[in-house]
Design a protein around this motif. Sequence first.
Motif, short mmCIF file in Angstrom:
data_model
loop_
_atom_site.label_atom_id
_atom_site.label_comp_id
_atom_site.label_asym_id
_atom_site.label_seq_id
_atom_site.Cartn_x
_atom_site.Cartn_y
_atom_site.Cartn_z
N ILE A 133 0.85 -1.20 0.00
CA ILE A 133 0.00 0.00 0.00
C ILE A 133 0.89 1.25 0.00
O ILE A 133 1.86 1.32 0.76
N ALA A 134 0.54 2.18 -0.87
CA ALA A 134 1.30 3.42 -0.96
C ALA A 134 0.37 4.61 -0.71
O ALA A 134 -0.84 4.50 -0.89
N LEU A 135 0.95 5.71 -0.29
CA LEU A 135 0.17 6.94 -0.12
C LEU A 135 0.71 8.01 -1.06
O LEU A 135 1.92 8.11 -1.28
N PHE A 136 -0.22 8.79 -1.58
CA PHE A 136 0.15 9.87 -2.51
C PHE A 136 -0.54 11.16 -2.11
O PHE A 136 -1.70 11.15 -1.68
N LEU A 137 0.21 12.23 -2.29
CA LEU A 137 -0.37 13.56 -2.07
C LEU A 137 -0.99 14.03 -3.37
O LEU A 137 -0.29 14.17 -4.38
#
Lengths: 379, 399
Positions: free
Chosen positions: A182-186
């Motif tokens: 799982i990755a997070l992006f702005l």
Amino acid sequence: MDFSLTEEQRLLKESVDRLIADKYTFDERMKIAGSADGYSEQMWTTFAELGLLAVPFPEELGGLGGGGVDLMIVMEAFGRGLVVEPYLATVVLGGGLVEALGSEEQKAEILEAVIGGARKLAFAHGEPDSRFELAQVRTTATKSGDGWVLDGRKSVVLNGAQADDLIVSARVSGDLTDEDGIALFLVPKDTEGLTLRGSPSIDGGQAAEVELTGVRLGAGAELGAPGQAYPAIEQVTARGIAALCAEAVGAIEATNDITLDYLKTRKQFGKPIGSFQALQHRMVDMRVALEEARSMSVLAAAKLRADRAERERSVSAAKSLIGRAARHVAEESIQMHGGIAMTWEYSVGHYCKRLVMIDHQLGDVDHHEERFVRFVDGT
Amino acid sequence: MDLNYTPEERAFRDEVRAFLAEKLPKDVASKEKNDKRLTKDDHLRWMGALSERGWLGVNWPVEYGGPGWDPVQRHIFDEECTAAGGPRILSFGVFMVAHVIMKFGNQAQKDHYLPRILDLTDWWCQGYSEPGAGSDLASLKTSAVRDGDHYVVNGQKTWTTLGQHANKIFCLVRTDPKAPKPQQGISFLLIDMDTPGITVRPIILLDGEHEVNEVFFDNVRVPLENRVGEENEGWTYAKYLLTHERTNIAGVGLSKEAMRHLKVISGDQVKGGRPLIEDPVFRAKMARVEIDLMALEMTQMRVLAAAQEGAAPGAESSILKIRGTQIRQAITDLSRRALGPHALPFQSDALDEGFNGETLGPDYANPVAANYFNIRKQSIYGGSNEIQKNIIAKMNLGL
């Protein structure tokens, strides 16, 4: 064992309690919640000026270095005032994720703006069929040159429409419910391919549905190492749960106060209805519910820095018990008031809506009971 | 805010543990853990070990021979004793009458009675409830009429716990039947159980146990000097006793023990080929009570911390009593249900040591249903939970 507040915490409590009592009256709150924006920019500025937006962030990033107890103090006051400003979304969840995963530049830039009140965040994580499962992410992030392409759909994004930037979770690898990958992006809200539909929620808050269709992000949009975001999501969610627990305690306390006052003043059969034992004992049960809820809110706040199993066991126990306590107080306070509590103009109904809806955020009674068992039994 | 014990508190806990490992009689601990019947001698050996160490007067001030512990130390002591299988300290002497004597007794009474409680010379029982005076305790009718330097006591007390072992009873008696309010005209007497005219009759409870008694008074002559405090002021002393900070009213340690035992039972019982504890429906019921118990413990800690800061005990002890008993009852309910059909067989004599027979079903099953029925008493005694709610409504809520 020590339950006392530090001098700084006492001052914080005085300041936020006074703000809510003086400025966030019920009439004011109803005006704000009913406004087009769904919150008050002026109030947000006041929060910033009082340092409330800086509470949980480290001092070297311009924050006040507060821990779970400091957050509890703020959220309890917000619960008493039924505050609708996007504090949980921006400061606790959004800011918490930036603090946990952001690069030095991201932290410096974004948190300075958050603390100053200039920038709002929202955490776009839940999906149409993920319910409360934190690791379930169907939205995909595909590498494209230096950047990424996001596709998927996010549901009930708290204060999505009020935010400047969304922090979007997406899967870069693994199966639907894997913690890994799982990755997070702005993602700035005006990014092409992102559509957002906002909606008021039943409790006076705001939520949004977000669609991501071929959303192209440049290099540097990642928050932390792609694929490794889950531990931070869980940790920041724990902080969010502790915040909701404290908010519920504040709202339970206010609801109890209003109900008790009503029992002492409302007369039927020629005497105050509070003279009837059938109602006295139910009021006592509400009082007991408050004490238990407060105990668990303190426990959740105090365990945020414990190791994973103890932290998760504690916050799940707290959220589960408080979900029950809040519903109990909500339903009983309406019943003990009678018809007046069913009206829009009377405050209790609005407290009850918030109390019940807290159980629909970041995991409900059943979810957290099950989760508690997993962490207790180690299964 | 810090929920962990300080180094000093941890050192104290180690000291208590070391004491228990050495001095708590193993056979007594084993009976306690397995819900076996305790004899008078079992109680006396355990309390004797505490007495020898100077730890029996748990919440007594040093000047009367107590250890001078603060509320957190008392909590730690209780937790450790319970976890090790130490039976509850019998409360009528140490926790009840002793405090009335300390607060309202004269010097001669203090000098005479307090040492005899600590060295276990006296076994006290309580003469409060009567057949017609339960929750409405102030309506009690047992009379004490002056005759020279004696009172002559006539009437009946009931629910007298372990009165069959006692040599002393403290009694509420009516000394002024014409007083305008029932709370006035009551006096507090200390009575020898071997005084002529006293008869003790057992009351057998629904689980078959002889735990409580009726005590009859037929022209029992009690010296005036056995009255504590002023004549007709006994209600004040009784209330002091009821609202006096009672250590351990929540029974957190005992409930934790009971929860551990429930996990043993549900880990051993089988449903659909798997341990019952892995059944999501049953496990969820357990989890709910476990979480309630966490909240109870935290609430107790908060009350202790407030007491440590010198806060007067108030309606908080009523909250702890209500929730503590509800949670304990919920655990005994789940233990019974965990057994399924095995809850049915019950052989009372298997509770005695030296029982050589064999009970039906698993060896832990025999006492479980009986214990469930026995624990129903908890929400009735010590001021029923309804009375506790009345107290909170009045003291805390101003209703």
